[in-house]
Design a protein around this motif. Structure first.
Motif, PDB file in Angstrom:
ATOM      1  N   VAL A 231       0.882  -1.172   0.000  1.00  0.00           N
ATOM      2  CA  VAL A 231       0.000   0.000   0.000  1.00  0.00           C
ATOM      3  C   VAL A 231       0.918   1.219   0.000  1.00  0.00           C
ATOM      4  O   VAL A 231       1.509   1.558   1.018  1.00  0.00           O
ATOM      5  N   ARG A 235      -4.370   4.523  -2.791  1.00  0.00           N
ATOM      6  CA  ARG A 235      -4.938   3.776  -3.900  1.00  0.00           C
ATOM      7  C   ARG A 235      -4.618   2.286  -3.845  1.00  0.00           C
ATOM      8  O   ARG A 235      -4.979   1.551  -4.775  1.00  0.00           O
ATOM      9  N   GLY A 236      -3.916   1.819  -2.800  1.00  0.00           N
ATOM     10  CA  GLY A 236      -3.591   0.397  -2.722  1.00  0.00           C
ATOM     11  C   GLY A 236      -2.687   0.003  -3.867  1.00  0.00           C
ATOM     12  O   GLY A 236      -3.064  -0.812  -4.703  1.00  0.00           O
ATOM     13  N   ASP A 237      -1.500   0.548  -3.911  1.00  0.00           N
ATOM     14  CA  ASP A 237      -0.786   0.551  -5.165  1.00  0.00           C
ATOM     15  C   ASP A 237       0.713   0.450  -4.999  1.00  0.00           C
ATOM     16  O   ASP A 237       1.228   0.290  -3.889  1.00  0.00           O
ATOM     17  N   SER A 247      -2.607   0.577  -9.352  1.00  0.00           N
ATOM     18  CA  SER A 247      -3.371  -0.006  -8.249  1.00  0.00           C
ATOM     19  C   SER A 247      -3.557  -1.512  -8.469  1.00  0.00           C
ATOM     20  O   SER A 247      -3.072  -2.081  -9.440  1.00  0.00           O
ATOM     21  N   THR A 249      -3.443  -4.172  -5.683  1.00  0.00           N
ATOM     22  CA  THR A 249      -2.624  -5.076  -4.877  1.00  0.00           C
ATOM     23  C   THR A 249      -3.516  -5.988  -4.044  1.00  0.00           C
ATOM     24  O   THR A 249      -4.690  -5.703  -3.813  1.00  0.00           O
ATOM     25  N   THR A 270      -2.537  -5.876 -12.803  1.00  0.00           N
ATOM     26  CA  THR A 270      -1.402  -5.096 -12.314  1.00  0.00           C
ATOM     27  C   THR A 270      -0.093  -5.772 -12.693  1.00  0.00           C
ATOM     28  O   THR A 270       0.830  -5.133 -13.212  1.00  0.00           O
TER      29      THR A 270
ATOM     30  N   PRO B 206      -9.709   7.564  -4.371  1.00  0.00           N
ATOM     31  CA  PRO B 206      -9.897   7.087  -2.990  1.00  0.00           C
ATOM     32  C   PRO B 206     -10.497   8.199  -2.130  1.00  0.00           C
ATOM     33  O   PRO B 206     -10.399   9.385  -2.451  1.00  0.00           O
ATOM     34  N   GLN B 242     -11.798  -0.232  -4.160  1.00  0.00           N
ATOM     35  CA  GLN B 242     -10.535  -0.285  -4.896  1.00  0.00           C
ATOM     36  C   GLN B 242     -10.833  -0.720  -6.319  1.00  0.00           C
ATOM     37  O   GLN B 242     -11.793  -1.454  -6.562  1.00  0.00           O
ATOM     38  N   THR B 244      -8.636  -2.235  -9.953  1.00  0.00           N
ATOM     39  CA  THR B 244      -7.378  -2.647 -10.569  1.00  0.00           C
ATOM     40  C   THR B 244      -7.194  -1.809 -11.834  1.00  0.00           C
ATOM     41  O   THR B 244      -8.040  -0.974 -12.157  1.00  0.00           O
ATOM     42  N   ARG B 268      -9.338  -8.130  -0.274  1.00  0.00           N
ATOM     43  CA  ARG B 268      -9.408  -7.602  -1.649  1.00  0.00           C
ATOM     44  C   ARG B 268      -9.463  -8.720  -2.693  1.00  0.00           C
ATOM     45  O   ARG B 268      -9.074  -8.537  -3.855  1.00  0.00           O
TER      46      ARG B 268
END
Lengths: 353, 610
Positions: A231, A235-237, A247, A249, A270, B206, B242, B244, B268
Motif C-alpha cells: 500500500v 490507492r492500494g498501489d 493499483s 494489490t 497489475t 480514494p 478499490q 485494478t 481484496r
C-alpha cells in the motif's frame, strides 16, 4: 520423531518452563529456516553464560532449550497452516558455539553438529540426541527459538543462520535476533518499508514472513497470523520504474511462517503492467478475527502488555507484526537480459523500526 | 512460398507465409509487420484509419519508437542516436493517416504528438507544465480532431492531489493543441469520444470512507468561443473501495458505458467485474454487475460494440477468491440491449471430452493450460463475431479462435491453433484490441517470439479469410494433444525408458535432447553437463504413465547413489549410499514428441510458461 517432539513439549509444559513461565530467560530467534532435499539451514548458536537448563528443564548449567516451529509436507506451501513444535533440551556450556545443520544434510553422522565440534565441554555427542530437528520432516520451513535461564541484563545468546542451496551453491544468511524475554515484537520489520521489486520475468521475488508476538515460543504449535501487503498511497498501489502509480494489490496472510511470492501480491492486471518491477511500501501487521469472527482485521498490541492483542480500526505504522525477509533469485542465468553464467540468490532482512 | 533465413536472433521470415493447420482447412497467412525486433514486453499500438488501412507504432529492442504505415514504410519518431528516453504510447486512426503520442525528455521533458501527415516529422509538445507521466490515450472524432487525456504529477493543483488527469484536443484545422485542462484526480486516463466530439472522462478516486468512480462530460457543441465545451461537474457513478488497472470506457449507440474491476473485502479478493451506463450524458448512471465472474481476477478486457446495441466483452480471468493457484482462462459476455442486461460468462475454450484426453470428472485438462489476452471484433456479416486469444494448451503459445453467428450469444471454438508453426510461439498482448475486420475476413496483430527464451519478439499480421471463419464455426480442426490411448502411453514409456537408460550410461549430451526447449534455450549444453554426473543410477524402471492433454506424469522406480565428492563451495565431503525410490517427472507433448520438463527442484522453477 513426532512422538519425541510431543513428549518433550508435554514435559516442558508440565514443568512450567515454557517461555511464558520463564520471563527472565535470554533467548535468540532465528526467524526463518528452510529444509528440503536440496536446501538446508545452517544455524550457529553462541552461548556466553552458565545460566542454562538441565535436560529436564530445571535451572542448571548444561543445556539450552531449543524449539523449532515448522510446517512440513503439503503444509509447506500453505500460508495459513499452523506450525508444529519440536521441543528439546540439548547440551551447551559457557562460551560455546554450536553450528547445526537443521536438515541433517551435512554432518549426518554427527547428529547435525558441524565442523569438528569436540564433545568435551559441551557434551553433545554423549547425549545421543539429534540436533538436526528437520531431518525427518523435509520439506519444511519454520523458525528456531533457543533460550537459557540467564536473568541478567547482559545478552548471553546470539546466532547466525544461512540457507544453503547445495545444488547450485547459492546461499544467503542473516543475524538472529536476541532478547531478554520471549517477546519478539521489537524484531518485526519496519512497517511500512519501501521495497524494490525486480523484473518479474527474469527474477523471482519472494517474501519470507514470520509473525511475531509477545510470546514467540508458544506451547505445542504456533498459529499467530500476520498480513503483508503493498500500500503505497491511498490507492492500494505501487510505482513502476517510470513513476506511474498502479493499483490492484492483494494482501496475503501468513500463519507462523510462510513464503509469499511478490507476484501473488498483485492482481493479474497489475502484474501484466509492471513487468519490469518498481517499488512499493510493504506493510506487515498482525491480524485477528473481527468482532463477529467473519474476517481478519488489523490488530494492535497493548502498550502495557505485549501478550494482549486486539482488533484495530486500521493498519498502524507502529504495530509492526512480522519479520520480513526478501529473497531475490534469477530463473535463467541472466540479469538485465545479460548472461551471468549461473544463478544468484540474494536476501534482505528488513530491519525493525 | 516459404522463405526463411536463420540468424543469430532467431528465424526471420521474408514474404508471406500461408499455413493450413489441418487437412482441408482454409489457410491463414502470416506477414511480418514491424521490421525490428522488440523486447518480449515491448509496447505497441495499432489502429485503422477511416479507409481501413492499418497503422502501427512500436518500441524496438533499443526502445526507439517507430511508426509503420499501411504500405510497410517505417520511420523513427525519435533520434536514432539515443535510447531509453521515450515511454508510453498511444495511436489513433485519423480520416487519412494516424496520430501518435508519447512521452519524452527530448528536446525537453513533455508529452509529444505527431500525425502521419506531418511533413517535417516534428512532434508538438502538448503536455505543457502538467508533468505528464507515461499513461495517456488519444481518440479521434468525425471532424478529424484528436482528443487527448493523460496522467500528470504536477504539484499544487487545486484538487489537492499529486496525481491528476488532464485533457487536450488536437485541432486538425490549425493544426495545434489546445491548452491542457485539469479534469480531476486520477491515475488511469480513461475516456471515450463520440463521432460528434462529445467526450466522457472517468476516474476512480480514494476517499476517507472508501473510493468512488467519477465521470465528467465535455460536450462538443459550441466551440471554444462559446465557452460551452468545457467539462461539466464531476458526477459520482458508484462507490468502489478499490479498482485494478482494468478500467474501460466505450459507447453503444448514444449510450455511454464504463466497466471496471473492483476489489472488495478486507483481503481484496472479492473481485467484481461491474460497470455503469448513462443515457443522459453522465447526469445519471445505472450500475450493473457481471456476477458470473465474481471472485475472478481479470488481467485483460477488450470490447466490441456496434451501433445496434450489441456488445461483446472478452476477458482473461481466473478464480482467485480462495487462492492463487488456478490458470488463466478466456471468457466472453454479451449484451443485446446496449448493456441494460448481460449474458452469463461463457468460457471460449471448448470443454474437452473426458474420456479422450485424460481428464477427470473433476478437472478438464484445459484447466492445466493458460489462455489469455483475447481480442474481439464484429465482422462484415451481421451477427458474426470473432474472438482470438493466446493459448498454451500445446505447451507452446498459439493463437486460437472462436466464432459467434448471433452477436456473441453462442460460440463455436476451434480445437486447433489458427497456424501450426513448428517450433514457434505466437502470442497476443493484453492490449490493444488486436483484431481488425475487413471485407475479406479479419487481420490479427500478433507477437511471434524469436526463440524459446521468450525474451524477444517480432510483430506479425495474421490474415484470416472468411472461409476459415466458416470452418471454425463448423468445428473443423484437430486437437494438438496426442490423446490418451494405449499406443501413445506405450510410446511415452519407451521414450522415458530411453532417457533413463542414457542417464544410467552417463550420456548426458543425449539426455539434454530429451529436455524441454524452453530450458535448453536458457541453459546451454555445457552448463547442463557441468551440473550432471554427481548421482549414479544403477536401475530405472518406468512404472506408470498418466496423460492429461499435452502433459504426462511418468513414475519411475530408480536405484541411485552419490559417490563421495567434495563440495566446491564448502569443502564438505558428501556421499550417499544407494537407495531405491520412485520419482515422478512431467513429460510434455511438444512439436509432435514427448520431452521431459526440466524442473529446478530446490526452487520449484520450470522454464515453460503454460
Amino acid at each position: 520423531m513426532f512422538a519425541k517432539n510431543t513428549l518433550a513439549s508435554a514435559v516442558a509444559a508440565a514443568i512450567g518452563v515454557s517461555a511464558v513461565g520463564v520471563a527472565q530467560a535470554d533467548s535468540v530467534f532465528f526467524p526463518y529456516a528452510a529444509i528440503s532435499q536440496t536446501v538446508t539451514t545452517i544455524a550457529s548458536v553462541i552461548n556466553t553464560t552458565a545460566n542454562n537448563w538441565d535436560q529436564a528443564g530445571n535451572i542448571a548449567t548444561t543445556h539450552l532449550h531449543y524449539r523449532f516451529y515448522y510446517k512440513s509436507g503439503p503444509a509447506v506451501n500453505d500460508l495459513l497452516a499452523p506450525c508444529e513444535e519440536y521441543n528439546e533440551y540439548l547440551p551447551t556450556s559457557q562460551y560455546d558455539i554450536q553450528t547445526i545443520d537443521l536438515g541433517g544434510i551435512f554432518a549426518a553422522e554427527t547428529a547435525g553438529v558441524m565442523f569438528n565440534d569436540p564433545s568435551i565441554n559441551n557434551k553433545w555427542a554423549q547425549t545421543g540426541r539429534d540436533y538436526a530437528f528437520g531431518r525427518n520432516v523435509a520439506p519444511a520451513r519454520g523458525y528456531l527459538y533457543v533460550d537459557n535461564s540467564d536473568g541478567t541484563v547482559t545478552d548471553t545468546l546470539a546466532g547466525e543462520a544461512f540457507m544453503f542451496e547445495f545444488g547450485s551453491g547459492a546461499a544467503w544468511g542473516y543475524q538472529a535476533y536476541n532478547s531478554d524475554t520471549a517477546s519478539y515484537i521489537p524484531a518485526a520489520s519496519e512497517s511500512p518499508s519501501n521495497v524494490a521489486i525486480m523484473p518479474f520475468d527474469e527474477i523471482t521475488t519472494a517474501f519470507f514472513v514470520t509473525p511475531v508476538d509477545g510470546d514467540q515460543a508458544p506451547d505445542f504449535a504456533n498459529n499467530y497470523r500476520a498480513r503483508v501487503e503493498f500500500v503505497t498511497s491511498a490507492r492500494g498501489d505501487l510505482y513502476d520504474r517510470d513513476e506511474n502509480l498502479i493499483s490492484g494489490t492483494i494482501p496475503q496472510d501468513v500463519v507462523c511462517v510462510g513464503r509469499v511470492e511478490a507476484a501473488d501480491m498483485l492482481s493479474d492486471g497489475t502484474r501484466a503492467r509492471v513487468v519490469d518491477g518498481g517499488w512499493a511500501r510493504l506493510w506487515n501487521y498482525r491480524v485477528v478475527p473481527n468482532a463477529t469472527a467473519t474476517s481478519w482485521v488489523p490488530a494492535e498490541f497493548a502498550a502495557d502488555n505485549s501478550a494482549v492483542i486486539s482488533p484495530s480500526a486500521d493498519r498502524n505504522d507502529w504495530d509492526d507484526g512480522a519479520v520480513v525477509i526478501k529473497l531475490e533469485y534469477n530463473l535463467g542465468g541472466t540479469l538485465n537480459g545479460e548472461s551471468v553464467g549461473g544463478v544468484f540468490n540474494n536476501s534482505i532482512m528488513f530491519a525493525p523500526e | 512460398m516459404i522463405l526463411r533465413i536463420l540468424s543469430a536472433c532467431g528465424v526471420i521470415f521474408l514474404g508471406s507465409l500461408a499455413f493450413a493447420t489441418d487437412e482441408g482447412a482454409p489457410a491463414v497467412s502470416l506477414d511480418p509487420l514491424g521490421a525490428e525486433l522488440m523486447d518480449a514486453n515491448g509496447v505497441w499500438d495499432a489502429s485503422s484509419d477511416s479507409s481501413g488501412k492499418l497503422w502501427l507504432a512500436y518500441y524496438d529492442a533499443g526502445r526507439l519508437l517507430r511508426l509503420r504505415g499501411p504500405d510497410g514504410d517505417e520511420r523513427l519518431l525519435v533520434p536514432d542516436d539515443r535510447a531509453q528516453a521515450p515511454s508510453g504510447l498511444a495511436l489513433t486512426g485519423l480520416r487519412d493517416g494516424a496520430a501518435v503520442m508519447w512521452r519524452d525528455k527530448h528536446p525537453r521533458k513533455g508529452l509529444y504528438f505527431l500525425t502521419s501527415a506531418s511533413e517535417d516529422a516534428k512532434p508538438a509538445e502538448v503536455g505543457d507544465d502538467t508533468e505528464p507521466l507515461a499513461r495517456f490515450v488519444a481518440r479521434s472524432d468525425s471532424t478529424g480532431d484528436v482528443h487527448l487525456l493523460w496522467y500528470g504529477e504536477k504539484l499544487g493543483e487545486p484538487t489537492g492531489s499529486e496525481h491528476n488527469l488532464y485533457y487536450g484536443r488536437w485541432r486538425e484545422a490549425d493544426p495545434a493543441a489546445t491548452a491542457p485542462e485539469l479534469v480531476m484526480p486520477g491515475i488511469y486516463p480513461v475516456m471515450t469520444v463520440k463521432p460528434s466530439g462529445d467526450v466522457m472522462a472517468f476516474s476512480w478516486q480514494p476517499s476517507e470512507d472508501g473510493g468512488r468512480v467519477y465521470s465528467r462530460f465535455r460536450p462538443a457543441k459550441g466551440g471554444e468561443a462559446s465557452g460551452e465545451n468545457r467539462f461539466q461537474d464531476a458526477v459520482v457513478i458508484a462507490a468502489v473501495p478499490q479498482v485494478t488497472p482494468i478500467v474501460r470506457a466505450f459507447t453503444s449507440g448514444e449510450r455511454w458505458l464504463f466497466v471496471w474491476l473492483g476489489q472488495y473485502g478486507a483481503d481484496r479478493r472479492d473481485f467484481r467485474l461491474e460497470g455503469a451506463y448513462s443515457d443522459d450524458n453522465g447526469t445519471s448512471w445505472t450500475r450493473f454487475a457481471l456476477d458470473d465472474l465474481r471472485g475472478f481476477d481479470v488481467a485483460s478486457l477488450q470490447v466490441a460494440a456496434d451501433a445496434k446495441q450489441h456488445i461483446v466483452l472478452v476477458v482473461t480471468a481466473r478464480d482467485r477468491s480462495a487462492n492463487d493457484d488456478s490458470k488463466q482462462n478466456v471468457f466472453a459476455l454479451h449484451s443485446a440491449d446496449a448493456g441494460t442486461t448481460w449474458s452469463s460468462a461463457v468460457a471460449l475454450r471448448r470443454p474437452t471430452p473426458v474420456e479422450q484426453e485424460g481428464g477427470t470428472e473433476d478437472q478438464d485438462p484445459l484447466a492445466l493450460f493458460s489462455a489469455r489476452n483475447p481480442s474481439v471484433a464484429f465482422g462484415a456479416t451481421p451477427g458474426e463475431v470473432l474472438a482470438v486469444w493466446e493459448d498454451w494448451r500445446g505447451i507452446r503459445a498459439g493463437i486460437y479462435a472462436a466464432v459467434s453467428r448471433d452477436y456473441g450469444k453462442t460460440w463455436s471454438t476451434s480445437v486447433s491453433p489458427l497456424m501450426a508453426l513448428a517450433g514457434a510461439n505466437l502470442g497476443l498482448r493484453y492490449e490493444p484490441n488486436a483484431i481488425f475486420p475487413s471485407d475479406a475476413g479479419y487481420s490479427v496483430v500478433a507477437e511471434r517470439y524469436s526463440d524459446d527464451t521468450l525474451e524477444k519478439k517480432r510483430l506479425v499480421r495474421l490474415d484470416i479469410p472468411s472461409s476459415r471463419v466458416v470452418a471454425i464455426a463448423e468445428g473443423a480442426g484437430a486437437s494438438p494433444w496426442p490423446g490418451d490411448t494405449e499406443v501413445v502411453k506405450q510410446a511415452l514409456r519407451e521414450r522415458a525408458t530411453a532417457y533413463w537408460n542414457a542417464i544410467k550410461e552417463g550420456e548426458f549430451s543425449d539426455t539434454y535432447e530429451y529436455l524441454d526447449p524452453f530450458f535448453r534455450a536458457r541453459f546451454p549444453l555445457d552448463r547442463y553437463l557441468a551440473t550432471m554426473g554427481r548421482i549414479k543410477y544403477s536401475q530405472a524402471d518406468v512404472e506408470g504413465v498418466r496423460i492429461a492433454g499435452s502433459i504426462a506424469e511418468v513414475s519411475t522406480r530408480i536405484r541411485a547413489s552419490i559417490p563421495e565428492f567434495r563440495m566446491p563451495t564448502t569443502g564438505e565431503l558428501v556421499s550417499r549410499p544407494e537407495r531405491e525410490v520412485t520419482v515422478k517427472n512431467r513429460w510434455l507433448w511438444i512439436d509432435g514428441r514427448w520431452l521431459k520438463e526440466f524442473r529446478v527442484e530446490s526452487q520449484d522453477v520450470v522454464f515453460t510458461r503454460y
